[in-house]
Write an enzyme that holds these catalytic residues in place. Structure first.
Site, PDB file in Angstrom:
ATOM      1  N   ASP A 126       0.803  -1.236   0.000  1.00 19.92           N
ATOM      2  CA  ASP A 126       0.000   0.000   0.000  1.00 19.92           C
ATOM      3  C   ASP A 126       0.835   1.286   0.000  1.00 19.92           C
ATOM      4  O   ASP A 126       0.329   2.356  -0.306  1.00 19.92           O
ATOM      5  CB  ASP A 126      -0.954   0.020   1.208  1.00 19.92           C
ATOM      6  CG  ASP A 126      -0.230  -0.029   2.546  1.00 19.92           C
ATOM      7  OD1 ASP A 126       1.018  -0.032   2.574  1.00 19.92           O
ATOM      8  OD2 ASP A 126      -0.917  -0.060   3.595  1.00 19.92           O
ATOM      9  N   HIS A 127       2.123   1.192   0.346  1.00 20.42           N
ATOM     10  CA  HIS A 127       2.927   2.402   0.565  1.00 20.42           C
ATOM     11  C   HIS A 127       3.690   2.906  -0.664  1.00 20.42           C
ATOM     12  O   HIS A 127       4.166   4.044  -0.664  1.00 20.42           O
ATOM     13  CB  HIS A 127       3.950   2.149   1.688  1.00 20.42           C
ATOM     14  CG  HIS A 127       3.451   2.501   3.054  1.00 20.42           C
ATOM     15  ND1 HIS A 127       2.331   1.926   3.602  1.00 20.42           N
ATOM     16  CD2 HIS A 127       3.918   3.363   3.993  1.00 20.42           C
ATOM     17  CE1 HIS A 127       2.137   2.423   4.819  1.00 20.42           C
ATOM     18  NE2 HIS A 127       3.076   3.293   5.072  1.00 20.42           N
ATOM     19  N   ASP A 191       3.379  -0.721  11.392  1.00 18.70           N
ATOM     20  CA  ASP A 191       2.905   0.600  10.986  1.00 18.70           C
ATOM     21  C   ASP A 191       2.263   1.240  12.208  1.00 18.70           C
ATOM     22  O   ASP A 191       1.555   0.566  12.962  1.00 18.70           O
ATOM     23  CB  ASP A 191       1.883   0.490   9.848  1.00 18.70           C
ATOM     24  CG  ASP A 191       1.541   1.860   9.270  1.00 18.70           C
ATOM     25  OD1 ASP A 191       2.139   2.240   8.247  1.00 18.70           O
ATOM     26  OD2 ASP A 191       0.677   2.551   9.844  1.00 18.70           O
ATOM     27  N   ARG A 473      -2.167  12.655  10.068  1.00 19.04           N
ATOM     28  CA  ARG A 473      -0.891  13.273  10.420  1.00 19.04           C
ATOM     29  C   ARG A 473      -0.643  14.446   9.484  1.00 19.04           C
ATOM     30  O   ARG A 473      -0.943  14.359   8.298  1.00 19.04           O
ATOM     31  CB  ARG A 473       0.211  12.207  10.248  1.00 19.04           C
ATOM     32  CG  ARG A 473       1.355  12.324  11.188  1.00 19.04           C
ATOM     33  CD  ARG A 473       2.178  11.031  11.198  1.00 19.04           C
ATOM     34  NE  ARG A 473       1.825  10.169  12.317  1.00 19.04           N
ATOM     35  CZ  ARG A 473       2.178   8.895  12.415  1.00 19.04           C
ATOM     36  NH1 ARG A 473       2.866   8.318  11.461  1.00 19.04           N
ATOM     37  NH2 ARG A 473       1.844   8.202  13.479  1.00 19.04           N
ATOM     38  N   SER A 668       5.597   7.897  12.708  1.00 19.25           N
ATOM     39  CA  SER A 668       5.606   6.584  12.079  1.00 19.25           C
ATOM     40  C   SER A 668       6.457   5.585  12.848  1.00 19.25           C
ATOM     41  O   SER A 668       7.392   5.951  13.552  1.00 19.25           O
ATOM     42  CB  SER A 668       6.142   6.725  10.652  1.00 19.25           C
ATOM     43  OG  SER A 668       6.544   5.487  10.146  1.00 19.25           O
ATOM     44  N   ARG A 670       8.515   3.587  11.542  1.00 20.33           N
ATOM     45  CA  ARG A 670       9.607   3.130  10.673  1.00 20.33           C
ATOM     46  C   ARG A 670      10.910   2.906  11.433  1.00 20.33           C
ATOM     47  O   ARG A 670      11.470   3.804  12.051  1.00 20.33           O
ATOM     48  CB  ARG A 670       9.807   4.108   9.513  1.00 20.33           C
ATOM     49  CG  ARG A 670      10.265   5.485   9.876  1.00 20.33           C
ATOM     50  CD  ARG A 670      10.153   6.441   8.694  1.00 20.33           C
ATOM     51  NE  ARG A 670       8.751   6.664   8.360  1.00 20.33           N
ATOM     52  CZ  ARG A 670       8.282   7.799   7.835  1.00 20.33           C
ATOM     53  NH1 ARG A 670       9.092   8.778   7.562  1.00 20.33           N
ATOM     54  NH2 ARG A 670       7.002   7.935   7.567  1.00 20.33           N
TER      55      ARG A 670
END
Length: 779
Positions: A126-127, A191, A473, A668, A670
């Site tokens: 999806d990213h 995520d 965000r 995030s 990440r």
């Protein structure tokens, strides 16, 4: 764990009760029901047993989140439980990974040497889909540009037993809600918006890839025992007020760090006025207050959603075990917030931070006062936060009123469906046509502009402008890489109204629009179906189930690739204190994971650690000169970019620290924001306070996340200092370390540094990383 098929087993005690998807639903679904693993269990009996053990030990009523979390303890008989202090060893039911973080997670899993994942796991593409023209063309382009990465994820999934949702399937959190979340499940996802599943009574927690590897490897997963913030809802949602306004209001109360270390648990009579997908919206954006996750108690709205998504048998079982899925009477919260939905007004938060809350009625005046551009250039609806059938329906309700009067959007308008199922259903039911007629462009079923995957062309970088979104965000430059873009987050229906009006200075509750014929009219409050009257249209089949045995399959990573790179183990701790570390950068102010490891164009390097390290801290403000990506190289005396100076230090065998402010690493999940500093020679990150996920990610990669015992000691650090970190030979939980700071004038300061390491995490540090430690334990 979750999902349903004729093979799904619901294990209750010693006997397995098999449940069957109706043939009618399966025929309507037109998809391979194999997306639902035959090994999936819903073991309410075990949850029930564990909860009883813990309740007896603690001798007190439990909150809902405590029931689900403690119900997943590895050792409920002996686990020490103290909210906000002890570390819990947990056994989550399932892992989900989005494609940008899955690359590094799967590379780490490959490095572990294990043959297959130990729990049901999925990858969601999806990213990596950039919004440019429209859904169909953007998806085709993404498949071509990202073919190497998609092939890697697909083949790694097949080899190691991980389900693969192909590009175009939708956003990870919507897919989880439609398929895998259910009341009482514990799921971890790579995520930060994984908490979306809390709308279906699940405990869904965002983590870094290394945490996902632990769970996929069958190792108990550690989480600091969360505190519990109770949000009591009274009254009823109505009119222009939406579920999004609940979390926009809560964010204004708690701020971006007010939920850190806590689960936010909604309860009270007001809950029943919110749809299941509305509850998911609220839980999703709970990430913006730093919460570990958020959750709602099981109710009839969840039952209806489960039934509509083909999981009626799970709903029936949830009814049977409903006492497990709501808080105990008389349970205690660490903090309570009360919100009367009758009095709640539509909100809009921003710019530049998601906790700057304004009633929509006042944002125009605030904008004028602060010099924020009033003209709305683009309205964007959708994203993992607000892309449900109900969300789209409420936006359509507003759009149709404008169209009936001959009006279209003054601003550009984009629509991001949350999943292929939502896209197909809103197309079938005529919603897409109305949104298109009012001026909307339907984008791919993907994250798109919400994460900076937006090839925006209507403005130049540096142009001051305003956009309004239904995203979660709105950090500086997040959506379009333009630091001058003022982004505001609100509900889809308010976005639609403001896109039609073309200005922030418009309150749909009181203000009038002017039709082309000069007629003044007021928009009526939106109304829409919570769920489609007919069944959902699942659209195209986009799921690939792993084969029963993938051992013979190969996963190839070319040494010449600039997108993927196999991982080399990080070096072990030397056994000595860290002496004379240079200060790479002293960061000033807000430093999110977007500042540390930007997304947008950098997403393509998420599987290549060396290449993506070229974005390390390039968005952070240097306290020395208030500049971005301009720091002094203390070996040469010249100024350069942050990654360049770090590489020069590393090449010369010089280790470094970074110094930061409050809530460092918010945003995030990440883990690249932790991997990159480690890869480029960093040893410690010293700040006033950390966001939860980032602090854990740093520990996982063998770095030292440390906090000033006295936050004002931040001011004592100068750019040309050398810092020695002492006390590592006796490194122990709860025992502070010491920093000896040598200034260039020959003077010294000795500072106390706190940490939150437990025994296991100290072993990660000594081994060089959690992955190194995992390998040590295998031998």
């Amino acid at each position: 764990v979750g999902g349903l098929s004729s093979l799904l087993k619901l294990v209750l005690g010693h006997g397995a009760r098999r449940l069957h998807v109706s043939a009618a639903y399966r025929a309507k679904a037109q998809v391979s029901m194999s997306r639902f693993e035959p090994t999936s269990f819903i073991n309410y009996e075990k949850l029930h047993s564990n909860v009883n053990i813990v309740r007896k030990r603690l001798n007190r009523p439990l909150t809902l989140s405590e029931k689900i979390v403690y119900g997943h303890l590895d050792d409920p008989h002996n686990q020490e439980i103290d909210r906000g202090r002890t570390y819990l060893r947990l056994r989550p039911d399932r892992v989900a990974m989005q494609d940008a973080t899955a690359q590094m997670a799967m590379l780490q899993f490959i490095s572990s040497g294990l043959p297959k994942v130990a729990v049901p796991s999925t990858i969601h593409c999806d990213h990596l889909i950039e919004a440019q023209i429209g859904g169909v063309k953007d998806l085709a382009r993404a498949k071509e540009v990202n073919q190497e990465v998609y092939n890697f994820l697909s083949s790694a999934g097949a080899k190691y037993g991980v389900g693969f949702w192909k590009p175009g399937s939708g956003i990870i959190h919507q897919i989880i809600l439609e398929n895998y979340a259910y009341p009482g499940v514990m799921l971890i996802g790579t995520d930060s918006h994984t908490p979306n599943g809390g709308g279906l009574g699940s405990i869904c927690i965002g983590v870094g890839g290394a945490d996902a590897v632990d769970v996929m490897a069958g190792i108990p997963w550690e989480l600091k025992c969360p505190k519990v913030i109770g949000v009591k809802l009274t009254g009823t949602l109505s009119g222009w007020t939406s579920p999004k306004d609940v979390i926009l209001k809560v964010a204004g109360i708690l701020t971006v760090k007010g939920g850190t270390g806590a689960i936010v648990e909604y309860h009270g009579p007001g809950v029943d006025s919110i749809s299941c997908t509305g509850m998911a919206t609220i839980c999703n954006m709970g990430a913006e207050i730093g919460a570990t996750t958020s959750v709602f108690p099981y109710n009839h709205r969840m039952r209806t959603y489960l039934e509509k998504t083909g999981r009626g048998e799970i709903a029936a079982l949830s009814d049977e075990y409903s006492d497990l899925l709501v808080p105990d009477e008389g349970c205690e919260y660490d903090q309570i917030i009360e919100l009367n939905l009758d009095e709640l007004k539509p909100h809009i938060n921003g710019p530049f931070t998601p906790d700057l809350a304004h009633p929509v009625s006042k944002v125009g005046a605030e904008a004028e006062k602060n010099g924020w551009p009033l003209e709305v250039k683009v309205g964007l609806i959708g994203s993992c936060t607000n892309s449900s059938y109900e969300d789209m329906g409420r936006a359509v309700s507003v759009a149709k009123q404008a169209l009936d009067k001959g009006l279209k959007c003054k601003a550009q308008f984009t629509v991001t469906p949350g999943s292929e199922q939502i896209r197909a259903t809103i197309e079938r039911d005529g919603y897409s046509k109305i949104l298109g007629d009012v001026g909307g462009v339907v984008l791919a079923n993907a994250c798109g502009p919400c994460i900076g995957q937006w090839d925006r062309r209507d403005i130049k970088k540096g142009d001051k402008n305003t956009i309004v979104t239904s995203f979660n965000r709105n950090f500086t430059a997040r959506n379009d890489a333009n630091p001058a873009t003022h982004a505001f987050v609100t509900s889809p229906e308010i976005v639609t109204a403001l896109a039609i009006a073309g200005t922030l200075n418009f309150n749909p509750e009181t203000d009038y629009l002017t039709a082309p014929n000069g007629e003044k009219f007021k928009l009526q409050p939106p109304s829409a179906d919570e769920l489609p009257k007919r069944d959902f249209d699942p659209g195209q089949d986009t799921y690939q189930h792993p084969p029963a045995d993938g051992t013979s399959l190969r996963v190839d990573v070319s040494p010449q690739s600039n997108r993927l790179q196999l991982l080399e183990p990080f070096d072990k701790w030397s056994g000595n204190d860290l002496e004379d570390l240079l200060v790479l950068i002293k960061v000033k102010g807000k430093c999110t994971t977007d500042h540390i490891s930007a997304a947008g164009p950098w997403l393509k390097f998420r599987g290549h650690l060396d290449n993506i390290s070229n974005n390390m801290l390039i968005g952070a403000v240097n306290s020395e000169n208030d500049a971005i990506n301009k720091i002094k190289n203390h070996l040469t005396g010249e100024y350069g970019g942050v990654p360049d100076v770090a590489r020069h230090y590393k090449a010369n065998g010089v280790s470094w620290v970074a110094v930061g402010d409050d809530n460092y690493g918010e945003g995030s999940s990440r883990e690249h924001a932790a991997l990159e500093p480690r890869h480029l020679g960093g040893r410690a990150i010293i700040v006033k306070s950390f966001a939860r996920i980032h602090e854990t990610n740093l520990k996982k990669q063998g770095l030292l996340p440390l906090t000033f015992a006295n936050p004002s000691d931040y001011d004592k650090i100068l750019p040309d200092d050398k810092i020695s970190i002492r006390g590592l030979k006796t490194f122990a939980p709860g025992k502070p370390l010491t920093a000896v700071v040598k200034h260039s004038d020959g003077s010294e300061d000795t500072l106390e540094l706190n940490h939150t390491f437990n025994e296991t995490q100290i072993e990660w540090f000594k081994a060089g990383s959690a992955l190194n430690r995992m390998k040590e334990l295998q031998h």
